[in-house]
Design a protein around this motif. Sequence first.
Motif, mmCIF file in Angstrom:
data_model
loop_
_atom_site.group_PDB
_atom_site.id
_atom_site.type_symbol
_atom_site.label_atom_id
_atom_site.label_comp_id
_atom_site.label_asym_id
_atom_site.label_seq_id
_atom_site.Cartn_x
_atom_site.Cartn_y
_atom_site.Cartn_z
ATOM 1 N N LEU A 133 0.825 -1.210 0.000
ATOM 2 C CA LEU A 133 0.000 0.000 0.000
ATOM 3 C C LEU A 133 0.856 1.257 0.000
ATOM 4 O O LEU A 133 0.579 2.219 -0.724
ATOM 5 C CB LEU A 133 -0.928 -0.002 1.213
ATOM 6 N N ALA A 134 1.909 1.263 0.835
ATOM 7 C CA ALA A 134 2.768 2.442 0.919
ATOM 8 C C ALA A 134 3.472 2.702 -0.408
ATOM 9 O O ALA A 134 3.516 3.843 -0.896
ATOM 10 C CB ALA A 134 3.792 2.254 2.042
ATOM 11 N N ALA A 135 4.037 1.648 -1.005
ATOM 12 C CA ALA A 135 4.736 1.820 -2.281
ATOM 13 C C ALA A 135 3.779 2.284 -3.372
ATOM 14 O O ALA A 135 4.111 3.165 -4.172
ATOM 15 C CB ALA A 135 5.414 0.505 -2.680
ATOM 16 N N SER A 136 2.578 1.722 -3.414
ATOM 17 C CA SER A 136 1.604 2.105 -4.438
ATOM 18 C C SER A 136 1.154 3.544 -4.247
ATOM 19 O O SER A 136 0.993 4.288 -5.226
ATOM 20 C CB SER A 136 0.400 1.168 -4.389
ATOM 21 N N ALA A 137 0.931 3.953 -2.981
ATOM 22 C CA ALA A 137 0.488 5.327 -2.725
ATOM 23 C C ALA A 137 1.556 6.337 -3.135
ATOM 24 O O ALA A 137 1.257 7.346 -3.787
ATOM 25 C CB ALA A 137 0.145 5.486 -1.241
ATOM 26 N N VAL A 138 2.814 6.065 -2.784
ATOM 27 C CA VAL A 138 3.894 7.003 -3.104
ATOM 28 C C VAL A 138 4.130 7.069 -4.609
ATOM 29 O O VAL A 138 4.177 8.152 -5.206
ATOM 30 C CB VAL A 138 5.189 6.593 -2.369
ATOM 31 N N CYS A 139 4.276 5.913 -5.245
ATOM 32 C CA CYS A 139 4.545 5.901 -6.688
ATOM 33 C C CYS A 139 3.348 6.413 -7.486
ATOM 34 O O CYS A 139 3.520 7.071 -8.522
ATOM 35 C CB CYS A 139 4.924 4.493 -7.139
ATOM 36 N N GLY A 140 2.130 6.120 -7.016
ATOM 37 C CA GLY A 140 0.952 6.650 -7.687
ATOM 38 C C GLY A 140 0.903 8.158 -7.627
ATOM 39 O O GLY A 140 0.555 8.830 -8.605
ATOM 40 N N ARG A 141 1.268 8.708 -6.469
ATOM 41 C CA ARG A 141 1.289 10.171 -6.321
ATOM 42 C C ARG A 141 2.369 10.800 -7.193
ATOM 43 O O ARG A 141 2.159 11.849 -7.823
ATOM 44 C CB ARG A 141 1.518 10.536 -4.853
ATOM 45 N N VAL A 149 4.750 0.567 -11.696
ATOM 46 C CA VAL A 149 6.175 0.715 -11.411
ATOM 47 C C VAL A 149 6.473 0.301 -9.977
ATOM 48 O O VAL A 149 7.500 -0.334 -9.699
ATOM 49 C CB VAL A 149 6.613 2.164 -11.683
ATOM 50 N N ALA A 150 5.574 0.631 -9.042
ATOM 51 C CA ALA A 150 5.773 0.226 -7.641
ATOM 52 C C ALA A 150 5.877 -1.282 -7.527
ATOM 53 O O ALA A 150 6.716 -1.808 -6.781
ATOM 54 C CB ALA A 150 4.619 0.747 -6.780
ATOM 55 N N GLY A 151 5.025 -1.999 -8.258
ATOM 56 C CA GLY A 151 5.092 -3.456 -8.220
ATOM 57 C C GLY A 151 6.426 -3.976 -8.705
ATOM 58 O O GLY A 151 7.010 -4.885 -8.104
ATOM 59 N N VAL A 152 6.948 -3.394 -9.809
ATOM 60 C CA VAL A 152 8.244 -3.829 -10.332
ATOM 61 C C VAL A 152 9.356 -3.507 -9.337
ATOM 62 O O VAL A 152 10.263 -4.314 -9.110
ATOM 63 C CB VAL A 152 8.518 -3.165 -11.693
ATOM 64 N N LEU A 153 9.295 -2.331 -8.704
ATOM 65 C CA LEU A 153 10.338 -1.933 -7.749
ATOM 66 C C LEU A 153 10.343 -2.803 -6.500
ATOM 67 O O LEU A 153 11.386 -2.975 -5.865
ATOM 68 C CB LEU A 153 10.151 -0.462 -7.356
#
Length: 427
Positions: free
Chosen positions: A4-12, A27-31
Amino acid sequence: MVILAASAVCGRLALLVKQPRVLGEMVAGVLLGPTLFGALFPAAQKAIFAPEVKPILYVLSTIGLTVFMFLVGAGFDHGGGTAKRDTKNAAVLAGAGILPSLLLGAGVGYVLHDRLSRPDVSPFEFALFLGGALSITAFPMLARILYERRLENSRLGRMTLLGASVDDAVAWCFLAVLSAMHSGSGIMAALRTIGLTAVFVGVMLTAVARMLRPMGAQVERTGRFGFDQMYVVVGIVLLAGLFTDYIGIYSVFGGFVAGLSMPRNAAFREALHSRMMDLTSVLLLPIFFAFSGLNTELGGLAGWSMLGPFLAILAAGFIGKYVGCAAAMRGIGFSWRESWAIGGLMNARGLMILLFINIGLAQGMITKEIFSMLVLVAVITSAGAVPLYRWALPERLERHMLHRARQPVPAQPEPSPLDPRPNTASL
């Protein structure tokens, strides 16, 4: 919490650079996979995404993507006075989205076979696999882009979604044929999959749709969408996804067709979205992206020797989709602006191509090098989709399209506001 944290940051961050949030989540998923998190902090990555966790992520991600595509189908406005015209145009778009990419990709694959293919895969198989992978459009990602921009029920949005859904359905049938050829199970197994898919779509859009109409009328009359209706809806979605997964077509298409079979009542559709969309988008879809990222390794592109083949593959995929779709749309009467906008959207490949190539990698049809190249093709073409769209249709024209999409459908079809006719000279 990490997902959730990675998706929220990269989405923003994606929104800040004028990209759709869904690209940041991808991209968050790949990272989170071995590309970055696993390379920098291997012990932490292994502890968080332990082997016993991955099957749970797989189940949640599959349910999430299937439910999301169900909601896309349920909100898809395939009625109204322009439905027949949209369907015909979508058929042309689907053909233009498949054939040029398939032929160009197959040509590049045939040339690069000796350099990139496994020795036990024939040039014909390798060429067809590469062409099939490049012919995919990221249907879920395209849906997210259109929903974020509120274009899902515009003329352009309806046609693009329908064309992309046909593209991906054909691509998965194509993969079923290739898998049958590679495994030696025979062409009859592939024909069985295609036949069962056609029967499934026919039953869902006729018999099941008729059975559900009284439920839609009841929700419209009473204004109440309760647990009884929710049990029926969720059960149909899961059964549809299960069946399409069983016959060899990814469950996402079962969810989408289940959505198309839902009642078209406005109250029913609004209730579905208010109950299910937010949790699906915030929790379940990021899990899907993370699970796919765990299987993505970009280490196969080390060295300059792979640059030429990569650029050839990227060019084949980009030109086939972007130019092919734009030329076809212009040929049937769309303005150049609309045509280039549609070509840009159809060129997004997202994680659907990652699912496609993961299957190919698992079945031994491609190497890790070609897998890594196709991952980068997915990221680059997906990142270019919105900029190409906005270049063709600036915000002023997009607002005009949204205004038109909200108007009642007239009794007689009217010309598109973006058609190159005298009353639209300002375009």
